[in-house]
Design a protein around this motif. Structure first.
Motif, PDB file in Angstrom:
ATOM      1  N   THR A   1       0.844  -1.197   0.000  1.00  0.00           N
ATOM      2  CA  THR A   1       0.000   0.000   0.000  1.00  0.00           C
ATOM      3  C   THR A   1       0.877   1.243   0.000  1.00  0.00           C
ATOM      4  O   THR A   1       1.865   1.318   0.746  1.00  0.00           O
ATOM      5  N   TYR A   2       0.503   2.208  -0.828  1.00  0.00           N
ATOM      6  CA  TYR A   2       1.229   3.475  -0.846  1.00  0.00           C
ATOM      7  C   TYR A   2       0.896   4.235   0.432  1.00  0.00           C
ATOM      8  O   TYR A   2      -0.257   4.562   0.714  1.00  0.00           O
ATOM      9  N   ILE A   3       1.926   4.520   1.237  1.00  0.00           N
ATOM     10  CA  ILE A   3       1.721   5.158   2.533  1.00  0.00           C
ATOM     11  C   ILE A   3       1.821   6.677   2.425  1.00  0.00           C
ATOM     12  O   ILE A   3       1.053   7.418   3.014  1.00  0.00           O
ATOM     13  N   GLY A   4       2.759   7.154   1.668  1.00  0.00           N
ATOM     14  CA  GLY A   4       2.982   8.590   1.552  1.00  0.00           C
ATOM     15  C   GLY A   4       4.412   8.864   1.123  1.00  0.00           C
ATOM     16  O   GLY A   4       5.053   8.035   0.479  1.00  0.00           O
ATOM     17  N   LYS A   5       4.910  10.026   1.497  1.00  0.00           N
ATOM     18  CA  LYS A   5       6.249  10.441   1.099  1.00  0.00           C
ATOM     19  C   LYS A   5       7.123  10.660   2.323  1.00  0.00           C
ATOM     20  O   LYS A   5       6.635  11.003   3.405  1.00  0.00           O
ATOM     21  N   SER A   6       8.404  10.457   2.108  1.00  0.00           N
ATOM     22  CA  SER A   6       9.395  10.703   3.136  1.00  0.00           C
ATOM     23  C   SER A   6      10.583  11.394   2.468  1.00  0.00           C
ATOM     24  O   SER A   6      10.523  11.739   1.287  1.00  0.00           O
ATOM     25  N   PHE A   7      11.637  11.578   3.214  1.00  0.00           N
ATOM     26  CA  PHE A   7      12.832  12.223   2.669  1.00  0.00           C
ATOM     27  C   PHE A   7      14.059  11.472   3.170  1.00  0.00           C
ATOM     28  O   PHE A   7      14.176  11.176   4.362  1.00  0.00           O
ATOM     29  N   ILE A   8      14.947  11.139   2.244  1.00  0.00           N
ATOM     30  CA  ILE A   8      16.196  10.459   2.594  1.00  0.00           C
ATOM     31  C   ILE A   8      17.300  11.495   2.706  1.00  0.00           C
ATOM     32  O   ILE A   8      17.564  12.237   1.750  1.00  0.00           O
ATOM     33  N   ASP A   9      17.914  11.555   3.867  1.00  0.00           N
ATOM     34  CA  ASP A   9      19.042  12.456   4.091  1.00  0.00           C
ATOM     35  C   ASP A   9      20.249  11.621   4.484  1.00  0.00           C
ATOM     36  O   ASP A   9      20.410  11.244   5.648  1.00  0.00           O
ATOM     37  N   PRO A  10      21.121  11.278   3.518  1.00  0.00           N
ATOM     38  CA  PRO A  10      22.258  10.416   3.825  1.00  0.00           C
ATOM     39  C   PRO A  10      23.428  11.138   4.481  1.00  0.00           C
ATOM     40  O   PRO A  10      24.477  10.523   4.703  1.00  0.00           O
ATOM     41  N   SER A  11      23.279  12.424   4.778  1.00  0.00           N
ATOM     42  CA  SER A  11      24.378  13.170   5.413  1.00  0.00           C
ATOM     43  C   SER A  11      24.383  12.868   6.911  1.00  0.00           C
ATOM     44  O   SER A  11      24.173  13.737   7.752  1.00  0.00           O
ATOM     45  N   SER A  12      24.609  11.608   7.236  1.00  0.00           N
ATOM     46  CA  SER A  12      24.598  11.158   8.619  1.00  0.00           C
ATOM     47  C   SER A  12      25.980  10.663   9.004  1.00  0.00           C
ATOM     48  O   SER A  12      26.702  10.076   8.196  1.00  0.00           O
ATOM     49  N   THR A  13      26.350  10.895  10.267  1.00  0.00           N
ATOM     50  CA  THR A  13      27.627  10.411  10.772  1.00  0.00           C
ATOM     51  C   THR A  13      27.447   9.140  11.592  1.00  0.00           C
ATOM     52  O   THR A  13      28.412   8.636  12.169  1.00  0.00           O
ATOM     53  N   GLN A  14      26.223   8.634  11.645  1.00  0.00           N
ATOM     54  CA  GLN A  14      25.950   7.430  12.422  1.00  0.00           C
ATOM     55  C   GLN A  14      26.220   6.182  11.591  1.00  0.00           C
ATOM     56  O   GLN A  14      26.249   6.213  10.362  1.00  0.00           O
ATOM     57  N   ASP A  15      26.415   5.067  12.291  1.00  0.00           N
ATOM     58  CA  ASP A  15      26.634   3.795  11.606  1.00  0.00           C
ATOM     59  C   ASP A  15      25.353   3.261  10.988  1.00  0.00           C
ATOM     60  O   ASP A  15      25.399   2.442  10.068  1.00  0.00           O
ATOM     61  N   THR A  16      24.217   3.705  11.515  1.00  0.00           N
ATOM     62  CA  THR A  16      22.918   3.226  11.042  1.00  0.00           C
ATOM     63  C   THR A  16      22.138   4.382  10.429  1.00  0.00           C
ATOM     64  O   THR A  16      22.095   5.480  10.996  1.00  0.00           O
ATOM     65  N   LEU A  17      21.537   4.132   9.280  1.00  0.00           N
ATOM     66  CA  LEU A  17      20.704   5.138   8.612  1.00  0.00           C
ATOM     67  C   LEU A  17      19.248   4.800   8.868  1.00  0.00           C
ATOM     68  O   LEU A  17      18.792   3.677   8.612  1.00  0.00           O
ATOM     69  N   ASN A  18      18.497   5.772   9.396  1.00  0.00           N
ATOM     70  CA  ASN A  18      17.076   5.588   9.685  1.00  0.00           C
ATOM     71  C   ASN A  18      16.247   6.140   8.541  1.00  0.00           C
ATOM     72  O   ASN A  18      16.375   7.318   8.185  1.00  0.00           O
ATOM     73  N   LEU A  19      15.400   5.293   7.970  1.00  0.00           N
ATOM     74  CA  LEU A  19      14.497   5.698   6.898  1.00  0.00           C
ATOM     75  C   LEU A  19      13.067   5.621   7.407  1.00  0.00           C
ATOM     76  O   LEU A  19      12.635   4.575   7.908  1.00  0.00           O
ATOM     77  N   THR A  20      12.348   6.720   7.299  1.00  0.00           N
ATOM     78  CA  THR A  20      10.967   6.757   7.771  1.00  0.00           C
ATOM     79  C   THR A  20      10.063   6.033   6.780  1.00  0.00           C
ATOM     80  O   THR A  20      10.025   6.372   5.596  1.00  0.00           O
ATOM     81  N   MET A  21       9.331   5.051   7.276  1.00  0.00           N
ATOM     82  CA  MET A  21       8.435   4.248   6.441  1.00  0.00           C
ATOM     83  C   MET A  21       6.970   4.622   6.601  1.00  0.00           C
ATOM     84  O   MET A  21       6.093   3.902   6.158  1.00  0.00           O
ATOM     85  N   GLY A  22       6.711   5.742   7.283  1.00  0.00           N
ATOM     86  CA  GLY A  22       5.333   6.215   7.400  1.00  0.00           C
ATOM     87  C   GLY A  22       4.779   6.035   8.810  1.00  0.00           C
ATOM     88  O   GLY A  22       5.464   5.601   9.740  1.00  0.00           O
ATOM     89  N   ARG A  23       3.510   6.382   8.972  1.00  0.00           N
ATOM     90  CA  ARG A  23       2.826   6.325  10.259  1.00  0.00           C
ATOM     91  C   ARG A  23       2.022   5.035  10.364  1.00  0.00           C
ATOM     92  O   ARG A  23       1.492   4.556   9.370  1.00  0.00           O
TER      93      ARG A  23
END
Length: 606
Positions: A477-499
């Protein structure tokens, strides 16, 4: 006769002088490769021209009308010397209209003629109605009209007036429809003509040619009227499945020429650079808003290789334009018979040598050579001369080559692309990644009353991600839109998958545990909040819950964290983190309390 002879001699002399100096020559350049940058693009053309020995003036057309003249590069072999390059825009050249525009203009002309007829008919009907109204006064003889004549006149006026009014209404309705249709056609023409093709660019080259003949020219330049932006699709079947990231690009261009069947490359850099050595200037501190920009340049590599040299164990003769040879032998296998052709297996099926020679080398994903026992065991005695096993590329992702350079990343697309010069986004799929992901629910009830699902991925640096918008598709199901910001200094990248509304969070202030006290010249306020989380899903979940308490930079203001209920507290930021596990249908509560002491004659943003 003497005058005529002198004229003929003069013409002959002019002809030979023109031939000797090369004269003027006009050719069209063919666009064959484009490298699109985040801002701007580098276009590469090829042209062929017949040159005479001596000096030549060559005009090369079909060039973008918006380019940086300083970036123009023209290359030819050693027999031709480029003495001068001039770029100009030909505003007098008639715009080449597409078949769609010509068809629309024909429709506009037809509708306009019909509209003119409708307006003429409206004028006629309105004039007839005016005449009828002006002559409706009843005038008879001195003895007056008889009853029969009066009834006949009234019936005529009624009938004629009704006919004219009906005709007037029909014509007005017809005019409205024609006006709407004409407006739509004109709007569509304006849309089609938004292509920056009002003028054409051309290069005027001054050349010196040592030997007359036909020569090939390579022309490249940079234009600012093109760019690309990344965007993504984030797909996950459920919280137990890996995350699929579809890396896409939106390509825009208004260079004045259509890119038809071109070799397309997308670069993450920009083709601008400064040429002066750096010098120190006085450094003043100030507040800024950081902006990420790209200021690197990279040489473009556009090479397409065929089968030759790609596979060990093959001998190739008479290489065709497709990249394959018309005669192939597996080295190390000899036969006393005249038949030394190998067996061709393409995508699991046998193929004849004739059909095999027609294969486009760019469509090949994998090539394997089998010989001796390995070939005979799989395909029998017909494979005694060896087997060529080929697997085709499956999907656009196989046609993308990613070159991770020191300063940028280049995506080379092996399939030819069409990008019209209309300023509209043309979408290209760059890569598809399927990466392991850990899913976690995330809630900050102080800022948002809903719960978010995060996909956490590691080793994300290998994906060459760039900042961009992402479409979220979860559980089909199409949930909506998010934004990927790879300018992270962490070892793990968090991607928002919606509410996820099936996980409920509630934050409320507990008045019974909150208070205000006056201590001499100071005032002390205590705040207590309770956060309730309930899992209405059918499976257990992990959730990261966040809240915060204020920090003080003023010695007159004292802040104390009274209760944290087992949270991990970051004293530098004032953020509390609870990592909770909730079974299906389970709910949990956590509590946070803090106090603030400050002068009672002051106001705080509490």
């Amino acid at each position: 006769m003497k005058k005529i002879s002198l004229v003929l001699i003069a013409l002959v002399c002019i002809h030979f002088a023109t031939a000797k100096n090369g004269g003027g020559n006009t050719v069209k350049a063919a666009l064959n490769a484009v490298t699109v940058y985040r801002t701007g693009a580098e276009l590469t053309h090829q042209a062929k021209a017949q040159l005479a020995a001596g000096n030549n003036e060559l005009v090369i057309e079909n060039i973008s009308n918006a380019l940086d003249p300083n970036s123009i590069q023209v290359n030819c072999d050693g027999n031709v010397t480029v003495m001068g390059i001039e770029f100009s825009t030909d505003y007098l050249k008639e715009e080449v209209k597409s078949p769609t525009v010509r068809l629309l203009e024909d429709s506009v002309e037809k509708i306009s003629r019909e509209l003119d007829k409708t307006r003429s008919s409206l004028n006629i009907v309105n004039d007839l109605i005016s005449v009828l109204k002006a002559n409706k006064e009843i005038k008879g003889t001195q003895t007056g009209l008889s009853v029969a004549e009066l009834m006949k006149l009234m019936e005529y006026y009624k009938t004629k007036s009704g006919e004219l009014q009906n005709e007037l209404a029909a014509l007005n309705q017809q005019q409205v429809k024609q006006d709407k249709q004409l407006k739509k056609l004109n709007e569509q023409i304006a849309e089609e003509q938004n292509r920056n093709t009002k003028s054409a660019g051309k290069l005027i080259l001054q050349l010196s040619c040592a030997i007359a003949g036909k020569y090939d020219f390579n022309i490249s330049y940079v234009t600012q009227n093109a760019y690309w932006t990344p965007f993504y699709d984030l797909r996950a079947a459920n919280i137990a499945s890996p995350l699929k990231i579809v890396y896409r690009a939106k390509i825009f261009q208004t260079t004045g020429i259509d890119w038809k069947q071109v070799k397309l490359s997308l670069s993450t850099s920009t083709p601008t650079q400064t040429g002066n050595a750096p010098l120190f200037k006085t450094w003043f501190l100030s507040y800024i808003n950081p902006v990420n920009f790209y200021n690197n340049t990279l040489a473009m590599e556009n090479t397409i290789t065929g089968l030759a040299g790609r596979v060990p164990g093959l001998s190739l003769n008479e290489v065709e334009a497709t990249g394959f040879a018309s005669k192939i032998k597996v080295r190390g296998l000899n036969s006393i018979t005249s038949d030394t052709a190998p067996l061709y297996i393409v995508n699991g099926s046998e193929m004849s040598a004739t059909d095999f020679s027609k294969i486009n080398a760019n469509a090949v994903k994998n090539i394997e050579v089998l010989k001796d026992a390995a070939a005979i065991n799989l395909y029998g005695t017909r494979a005694s001369n060896g087997v060529i096993v080929i697997t085709f590329k499956d999907g656009l992702d196989d046609y993308i080559t990613v070159s991770d350079k020191e300063l940028n990343v280049i995506f080379d697309i092996d399939l030819p692309y069409d990008v019209p010069t209309n300023g509209k986004a043309q979408t290209a799929v760059l890569k598809e990644y399927e990466v392991p992901a850990t899913y976690q629910f995330y809630a900050v009830p102080k800022l948002d009353k809903e719960v978010f699902l995060l996909a956490q991925i590691t080793d994300w640096e290998k994906l060459n991600l760039m900042p961009g918008e992402a479409n979220i598709i979860f559980e089909g199901t199409y949930i909506g839109k998010s934004f990927i910001d790879p300018s992270s200094t962490q070892d793990t990248l968090n991607l928002t998958m919606g509410r996820d509304k099936r996980v409920v969070v509630k934050r409320e202030k507990l008045m019974d545990f909150s208070s205000v006290k006056f201590l001499g010249a100071n005032k002390k306020q205590t705040f207590t909040y309770e956060i309730t989380v309930k899992n209405n899903k059918k499976e257990a979940i992990n959730i990261l819950l966040k809240d915060q308490y204020p920090l003080s930079q003023n010695k007159e203001i004292e802040v104390e964290l009274v209760e944290s209920d087992g949270a991990a507290v970051n004293t530098e930021t004032g953020v509390l983190n609870w990592k909770l596990q909730l079974a299906a249908g389970e709910s949990k509560k956590v509590r946070m309390s803090y106090s603030v002491k400050y002068p009672k004659d002051k106001l705080l943003n509490l």
